[in-house]
Design a protein around this motif. Structure first.
Motif, PDB file in Angstrom:
ATOM      1  N   ALA A   1      12.713 -37.110   9.457  1.00  0.00           N
ATOM      2  CA  ALA A   1      11.622 -36.586   8.629  1.00  0.00           C
ATOM      3  C   ALA A   1      12.165 -35.992   7.338  1.00  0.00           C
ATOM      4  O   ALA A   1      11.636 -36.244   6.252  1.00  0.00           O
ATOM      5  N   VAL A   2      13.251 -35.207   7.455  1.00  0.00           N
ATOM      6  CA  VAL A   2      13.822 -34.583   6.255  1.00  0.00           C
ATOM      7  C   VAL A   2      14.462 -35.629   5.358  1.00  0.00           C
ATOM      8  O   VAL A   2      14.330 -35.600   4.133  1.00  0.00           O
ATOM      9  N   TYR A   3      15.140 -36.604   5.973  1.00  0.00           N
ATOM     10  CA  TYR A   3      15.807 -37.650   5.194  1.00  0.00           C
ATOM     11  C   TYR A   3      14.823 -38.394   4.318  1.00  0.00           C
ATOM     12  O   TYR A   3      15.091 -38.673   3.149  1.00  0.00           O
ATOM     13  N   TYR A   4      13.645 -38.704   4.885  1.00  0.00           N
ATOM     14  CA  TYR A   4      12.671 -39.475   4.123  1.00  0.00           C
ATOM     15  C   TYR A   4      11.837 -38.617   3.192  1.00  0.00           C
ATOM     16  O   TYR A   4      11.080 -39.136   2.386  1.00  0.00           O
ATOM     17  N   ALA A   5      11.975 -37.280   3.300  1.00  0.00           N
ATOM     18  CA  ALA A   5      11.253 -36.403   2.380  1.00  0.00           C
ATOM     19  C   ALA A   5      12.057 -36.078   1.131  1.00  0.00           C
ATOM     20  O   ALA A   5      11.488 -35.632   0.141  1.00  0.00           O
TER      21      ALA A   5
ATOM     22  N   ARG B   1       9.693 -24.540  16.213  1.00  0.00           N
ATOM     23  CA  ARG B   1       8.838 -24.471  17.389  1.00  0.00           C
ATOM     24  C   ARG B   1       7.374 -24.643  17.007  1.00  0.00           C
ATOM     25  O   ARG B   1       6.841 -23.875  16.209  1.00  0.00           O
ATOM     26  N   TRP B   2       6.712 -25.658  17.550  1.00  0.00           N
ATOM     27  CA  TRP B   2       5.302 -25.958  17.304  1.00  0.00           C
ATOM     28  C   TRP B   2       5.011 -26.313  15.846  1.00  0.00           C
ATOM     29  O   TRP B   2       3.892 -26.141  15.381  1.00  0.00           O
ATOM     30  N   GLN B   3       6.009 -26.793  15.137  1.00  0.00           N
ATOM     31  CA  GLN B   3       5.781 -27.218  13.754  1.00  0.00           C
ATOM     32  C   GLN B   3       5.731 -28.731  13.681  1.00  0.00           C
ATOM     33  O   GLN B   3       6.365 -29.417  14.462  1.00  0.00           O
ATOM     34  N   ASN B   4       4.978 -29.228  12.717  1.00  0.00           N
ATOM     35  CA  ASN B   4       4.963 -30.663  12.443  1.00  0.00           C
ATOM     36  C   ASN B   4       6.196 -30.992  11.616  1.00  0.00           C
ATOM     37  O   ASN B   4       6.397 -30.420  10.562  1.00  0.00           O
ATOM     38  N   PRO B   5       7.054 -31.924  12.084  1.00  0.00           N
ATOM     39  CA  PRO B   5       8.289 -32.185  11.339  1.00  0.00           C
ATOM     40  C   PRO B   5       8.034 -32.742   9.948  1.00  0.00           C
ATOM     41  O   PRO B   5       8.794 -32.468   9.029  1.00  0.00           O
ATOM     42  N   TYR B   6       6.940 -33.487   9.777  1.00  0.00           N
ATOM     43  CA  TYR B   6       6.695 -34.126   8.488  1.00  0.00           C
ATOM     44  C   TYR B   6       6.172 -33.145   7.452  1.00  0.00           C
ATOM     45  O   TYR B   6       6.498 -33.245   6.273  1.00  0.00           O
TER      46      TYR B   6
END
Lengths: 206, 157, 243
Positions: A106-110, A23-28
């Motif tokens: 976002a998680v996949y590319y991190a 909640r209210w976080q930047n996914p990246y």
């Protein structure tokens, strides 16, 4: 092995289930943190081939926050490998269609770009709201602290606190409460663009 | 008769110096090293020598790469151990260095994985040391844990 | 225009202090260094101003840390336009009302005559809605500078910050009769947060001059702080060498 040592072994090598509230976080920004737990880098027994990664359950992914004008500037590219099937989908379109994909991508590319990425992604569980299936919820033992502070909306602040808040200045004498301060008929309010150093991929839709 | 042929073979008066290994021995030296290669590379000299030269070059680079990989793994382990305690790798590193505790990443990584209580004691000490000397921005981590005595420590400057 | 005839219960209740019906004024302990330092929030001074900051940003913290002086000051009278039906006639009158901010206004030891935000050294973010709300009217528009009392710099920054707060959905215009505004439809219903460092700097001469002034003052204050820290270091070393 004594029972103490057995318990110690389990405690060291067990796979932990973490919870992360989007909640209210930047996914990246959050994806790096989540990727750390998924790959096992949060543990001192880490080795890339050790298969020591944990599970992460992400909740409230529909309430994810992007900065500035990212919602209509950030585009996701997809090609179906047939001629003419290139698509650039803007972030808000993607979120309307599937509200877990932004976090997932976002998680996949991190993560590290190797063959372990796919099995690691299997250990990521994303839910759009806070409803988690009971089988998964029973496993969760830790919550990861979110990175950004969650802002409070004005309507959520209780009245007593609002009234007791110290004021920085007092209104001038004979000020008309609720009146028109500008002295002219109010023009129609137009959202002024906030200029961000961003590349225009999509135009602001009307 | 056998002894005389042997002697003549070994002691040739026409040669005034040791010519070194002959062709057989030179090739044997190579093929011994290529014994674990695939196919003709282990048996045929011409192919083996090429592959072996490359393999030895890789070995030189690999020694460096191994050090780097292990260093990377060890720092990762120490960092994750430090984060479990609530601080950062740089806090731990500077906190230990400024007290002249000369533990390298090899030792610290082994401790963090297999001796957690020792590592915790070191980490708490490092955190307190870092905070007391005002080395950097410690506010984001909060207060260091109590129960650590820093007595007569001089800053490494 | 007799205010006693009208019902003033609503305006009276929230003006009572915790110790009775006297108005409460808050006084801040001022920092020894200049207000320019506070503006740039150098670490040592940030700690001193943290009390003010925490109070203004927090939700529900007690106010006991401030020193209270009980003063009898005349309250600010504002006007409120009220309508009432008296049989056939519709009476619209301006009524003198106590300022709703009565008793809650922060008093700072302001030697330089700085605006309220500069004097307190507040770096306002778009999430500090309790601060932002004070500079807006009920339709979420920034008051003119004569009313807010901010300097040109801060007024401009507040303009951007208010727009950010509205776009983030933290402050909705309180006029209920309006339809859903354009900035809440479609993609705008998703959460957005902003970075205040992306506010474009003003290119006017006034702003450039102000930046220079702030830089010089900051360098002076930094030199002071460094000298102070060096003195502390030497003291500490002497103590350690003795022990």
């Amino acid at each position: 092995m004594s029972s103490f040592r057995r318990a110690q072994q389990w405690a060291t090598f067990a796979r932990v289930w973490h919870l992360y509230d989007m909640r209210w976080q930047n996914p990246y920004e959050s994806s790096h943190l989540i990727g750390k737990y998924l790959s096992g880098r949060a543990k001192p027994i880490y080795h890339p081939l050790n298969d020591c990664g944990d599970h992460v359950v992400v909740i409230n992914s529909k309430e994810v926050a992007l900065p500035g004008d990212d919602w209509y500037r950030r585009a996701y590219f997809h090609h179906r490998t047939y001629a003419g099937t290139k698509t650039w989908t803007l972030a808000y379109e993607l979120h309307e269609a599937n509200n877990t994909l932004i976090v997932k991508k976002a998680v996949y590319y991190a993560l590290d770009k190797n063959l372990l990425r796919r099995p690691i992604m299997e250990r990521l569980h994303i839910f759009p709201d806070a409803n988690i299936p009971p089988a998964i919820a029973a496993n969760i033992t830790n919550q990861i602290r979110p990175l950004r502070p969650v802002p409070v909306k004005l309507e959520e602040i209780p009245q007593e606190v609002e009234k007791d808040c110290p004021q920085l200045f007092d209104l001038p004498k004979d000020f008309v409460l609720g009146g028109n301060v500008w002295g002219k008929p109010e023009p129609e309010r137009k959202a002024q663009p906030i200029r961000t150093p961003y590349k225009p991929w999509g135009k602001e839709p009307r | 008769m056998f002894l005389s042929t042997l002697l003549s073979f070994k002691f040739n008066p026409n040669r005034l110096y040791n010519p070194g290994p002959t062709k057989f021995w030179r090739r044997r030296r190579v093929l011994k090293q290529s014994a674990h290669f695939f196919g003709r590379r282990r048996n045929c000299y011409r192919i083996a020598i090429r592959t072996l030269e490359k393999a030895l070059q890789y070995a030189v680079k690999g020694r460096q790469a191994k050090c780097e990989d292990l260093m990377k793994l060890r720092t990762q382990r120490v960092a994750s151990g430090a984060e479990e305690l609530g601080m950062d790798l740089r806090v731990m590193r500077r906190g230990l260095d400024s007290a002249r505790i000369c533990l390298d990443y090899h030792s610290l990584a082994d401790l963090s994985a297999w001796e957690p209580r020792t590592f915790k004691a070191l980490g708490n000490f490092a955190w307190n040391n870092y905070a007391s000397q005002g080395l950097g921005d410690i506010q984001s981590f909060g207060n260091p844990p109590e129960g650590v005595i820093l007595r007569g420590l001089k800053k490494l400057n | 225009m007799n205010s006693r005839q009208l019902n003033l219960n609503e305006s009276e209740t929230h003006l009572h202090g915790k110790h009775g019906k006297q108005p409460i004024t808050f006084t801040l302990v001022s920092a020894p260094s200049s207000y320019f330092l506070n503006f740039w929030s150098v670490d040592s001074c940030q700690k001193k101003m943290l009390r003010a900051l925490n109070l203004l940003r927090s939700v529900g913290t007690p106010v006991n840390s401030f020193s209270r002086t009980f003063g009898v000051s005349p309250w600010r009278s504002l006007k409120e336009i009220r309508e009432r039906q008296d049989g056939d006639t519709l009476i619209i009158e301006a009524v003198h009302v106590k300022s709703p901010r009565e008793g809650h206004v922060v008093k700072s030891d302001n030697q330089h005559g700085a605006c309220s935000l500069c004097a307190l050294g507040l770096d306002v973010k778009h999430t500090d809605i309790l601060i932002i709300k004070q500079f807006m009217d009920s339709e979420a528009k920034l008051y003119p500078r004569k009313i807010t009392g901010l300097c040109r710099w801060q007024q401009r920054k507040m303009r951007y910050v208010i727009e950010m707060a509205i776009r983030a959905g933290l402050v909705n215009p309180l006029v209920a009769s309006q339809p859903i505004p354009a900035y809440q439809r479609g993609w705008r219903k998703f959460n957005t947060y902003f970075d205040e460092s992306e506010i474009p700097p003003s290119k006017s001469e006034y702003a450039i001059q102000k930046v220079k002034e702030f830089e010089e003052a900051y360098q002076l204050a930094k030199a002071e702080k460094d000298a102070h820290e060096e003195m502390l270091k030497t003291q500490r070393e002497r103590r350690l060498s003795r022990s």
